[in-house]
Scaffold this active site. Structure first.
Site, mmCIF file in Angstrom:
data_model
loop_
_atom_site.group_PDB
_atom_site.id
_atom_site.type_symbol
_atom_site.label_atom_id
_atom_site.label_comp_id
_atom_site.label_asym_id
_atom_site.label_seq_id
_atom_site.Cartn_x
_atom_site.Cartn_y
_atom_site.Cartn_z
ATOM 1 N N TYR A 196 70.892 61.189 78.223
ATOM 2 C CA TYR A 196 69.580 61.462 78.813
ATOM 3 C C TYR A 196 69.717 62.527 79.923
ATOM 4 C CZ TYR A 196 65.593 60.785 81.869
ATOM 5 O OH TYR A 196 64.515 61.008 82.666
ATOM 6 N N ARG A 218 65.864 41.317 98.071
ATOM 7 C CA ARG A 218 66.826 42.391 97.756
ATOM 8 C C ARG A 218 68.172 41.817 97.332
ATOM 9 N NH1 ARG A 218 69.743 44.565 101.375
ATOM 10 N NH2 ARG A 218 68.193 44.618 103.035
ATOM 11 N N LYS A 270 62.468 51.063 78.196
ATOM 12 C CA LYS A 270 62.263 51.440 76.802
ATOM 13 C C LYS A 270 61.994 50.189 75.962
ATOM 14 C CE LYS A 270 62.892 55.426 78.537
ATOM 15 N NZ LYS A 270 64.033 55.557 79.349
ATOM 16 N N ASP A 326 75.743 52.742 77.281
ATOM 17 C CA ASP A 326 74.292 52.724 77.458
ATOM 18 C C ASP A 326 73.689 52.269 76.128
ATOM 19 O OD1 ASP A 326 71.550 53.450 77.456
ATOM 20 O OD2 ASP A 326 71.902 54.855 79.090
HETATM 21 N N1 LCS Z 1 69.545 55.859 79.613
HETATM 22 C C1 LCS Z 1 68.885 56.366 78.558
HETATM 23 C C2 LCS Z 1 69.528 56.335 77.214
HETATM 24 C C3 LCS Z 1 67.603 56.884 78.717
HETATM 25 O O1 LCS Z 1 66.971 57.353 77.634
HETATM 26 C C4 LCS Z 1 67.019 56.905 80.008
HETATM 27 C C5 LCS Z 1 65.658 57.444 80.242
HETATM 28 C C6 LCS Z 1 67.753 56.397 81.089
HETATM 29 C C7 LCS Z 1 68.997 55.864 80.849
HETATM 30 C C8 LCS Z 1 67.186 56.351 82.477
HETATM 31 O O2 LCS Z 1 66.315 55.277 82.555
HETATM 32 P P1 LCS Z 1 64.989 55.198 83.474
HETATM 33 O O3 LCS Z 1 65.434 55.428 84.877
HETATM 34 O O4 LCS Z 1 64.064 56.272 83.015
HETATM 35 O O5 LCS Z 1 64.515 53.814 83.252
HETATM 36 N N2 LCS Z 1 65.164 58.188 79.164
HETATM 37 C C9 LCS Z 1 64.012 58.818 79.133
HETATM 38 C C10 LCS Z 1 63.586 59.591 78.046
HETATM 39 O O6 LCS Z 1 64.241 59.848 77.036
HETATM 40 N N3 LCS Z 1 62.377 60.027 78.279
HETATM 41 O O7 LCS Z 1 61.920 59.647 79.514
HETATM 42 C C11 LCS Z 1 62.947 58.846 80.148
#
Ligand code: LCS
Length: 400
Positions: free
Chosen positions: A118, A65, A215, A190
């Site tokens: 998001y 951790r 992603k 981001d």
């Molecule tokens: N930032 C962006 C730009 C994102 O598109 C997402 C998730 C996150 C942060 C959060 O990340 P995660 O915890 O899911 O790794 N975007 C998603 C989307 O557009 N579809 O499903 C998840």
């Protein structure tokens, strides 16, 4: 155990590796791929050694951790690629955001964020953080006057996505960083949609970068993870005053998947970008498509800015078909190659409807303010042959 005696089966099952030839374990392995250290804890040489590590008098691994060799290899890699001093890995993109905000903000402090982000981030910012006394406000970051007006003396963070999910609005990173620094705040970008291959926010003046590494960095739709990269004092604060105590760490196995993903990132991003541009052009000339948003199209309102701050335009497209929401849902249901799923940046082409899926956390008013229309469809163009992707969209649109 000083007295030599045969160990019992259960003991050998647990300590088996100690019976391997010392040479076999000890020789330098020189593996080309980073080893995965799936170890929750690390043995100390003796009690004094453990105490020295805890006291910070000596470097070394204690407990996963608070540090793991595979995870640290990833953290060094993302820092290097983003031009940052240090990196930090998390269980998800949401964990990266939550830990970052909790690490630098306390009750009474303010976060000004983009209004087009998001849906999970929107919920974190508008409902979760305010429960802890953190003040938040969402504004349109494409309009710098709105950003400037929202900042007060307790604003710690300006946070935005560019290109933004799901409309693909592009924000002027250097201009927002200038506002942030004039007001003693941090500009945190981001960079999920662009990746460090296509855009380097830190070189443009941003203080830190956050990724949903789920992603493009992972790239294969097989792991959920998050990353932060920035200056050492800031990232250390997030590590020591948030991540280590709250604990949203990445699994070393997922860290390894991201290290593997990073090796092919430039090749994949080139192909995602080339194919998305072709698909966006195809859609923009289709009679049943009413509008297309893709930063690589000359019709995109921030196309010139995107050209200045991005190497190429990545793989996500937003569009709407004649007949709005209902017709859009029919496109999703009649696609045969494109997979109806959230997430993006995968090898597979993914298609989804933000108003009812990724951005369902938005109220009707917030959707309208963010420019997310009821009929908007989001397409993440994958690595299949672009002719097959276009053929699939063509047959789906023909059935409308
Ligand atoms: N930032 C962006 C730009 C994102 O598109 C997402 C998730 C996150 C942060 C959060 O990340 P995660 O915890 O899911 O790794 N975007 C998603 C989307 O557009 N579809 O499903 C998840």
């Amino acid at each position: 155990m000083s007295e030599k005696r045969e160990l019992k089966f259960s003991t050998i099952a647990v300590h088996g590796r100690k019976h391997l030839d010392k040479h076999e374990l000890g020789r330098p392995i020189r593996s080309v791929s980073t080893p995965i250290f799936m170890s929750s804890t690390f043995a100390f040489e003796n009690a004094d050694h453990g105490a020295r590590l805890f006291a910070g008098e000596e470097e070394g691994y204690i407990y996963t951790r608070i540090g793991n060799p595979t995870t640290q290899a990833l953290e060094k890699e993302i820092a290097y690629l983003e031009g940052a001093e240090v990196g930090l890995a998390f269980a998800s993109g949401m964990a990266a955001e939550a830990h970052t905000f909790l690490g630098v903000c306390g009750a009474g402090d303010k976060i000004v964020s983009g209004d087009t982000i998001y849906g999970g981030t929107h919920a974190l910012i508008t409902t979760v953080l305010p429960r802890f006394g953190i003040r938040t406000q969402e504004v349109n970051f494409c309009d710098l006057a709105q950003v400037e007006a929202a900042v007060d003396e307790r604003t710690r963070v300006l946070f935005f996505e560019t290109p933004a999910n799901p409309t693909l609005g592009v924000v002027d990173i250097a201009a927002v960083a200038e506002i942030a620094h004039r007001k003693n705040a941090l500009a945190i970008v981001d960079n999920t949609f662009a990746t460090p291959y296509l855009q380097n926010p830190i070189a443009l003046g941003a203080d830190a970068v956050i990724h949903s590494a789920t992603k493009y960095i992972g790239g294969h739709g097989d792991c959920v993870a998050g990353l932060l990269a920035g200056k050492k004092d800031f990232v250390d604060r997030v590590a020591h005053e948030s991540l280590h105590e709250i604990g949203g760490i990445i699994s070393p196995f997922n860290a390894w998947l991201l290290l593997r993903g990073l090796k092919t990132l430039p090749v994949r991003m080139d192909r995602h970008s080339q194919s998305a541009l072709e698909v966006a052009k195809y859609l923009s000339f289709h009679p049943k498509v009413t509008w297309v948003s893709y930063p690589g199209l000359k019709t995109h309102p921030q196309h010139e800015l995107a050209r200045r701050q991005m190497r190429a335009f990545s793989g996500v497209i937003a569009f709407e078909v004649r007949g709005g929401r209902e017709a859009g849902r029919r496109v999703l249901d009649t696609c045969e190659l494109c997979t109806v799923a959230v997430s993006l940046g995968d090898v597979d082409t993914l298609i989804q409807h933000p108003a009812s899926m990724t951005h369902h956390t938005y109220s009707k008013e917030a959707l309208a303010a963010a420019g997310i229309s009821e009929g908007l469809i989001r397409l993440s163009v994958g690595l299949e042959d672009v002719d097959d992707i276009i053929a699939d969209l063509k047959q789906a649109l023909a059935r409308l």
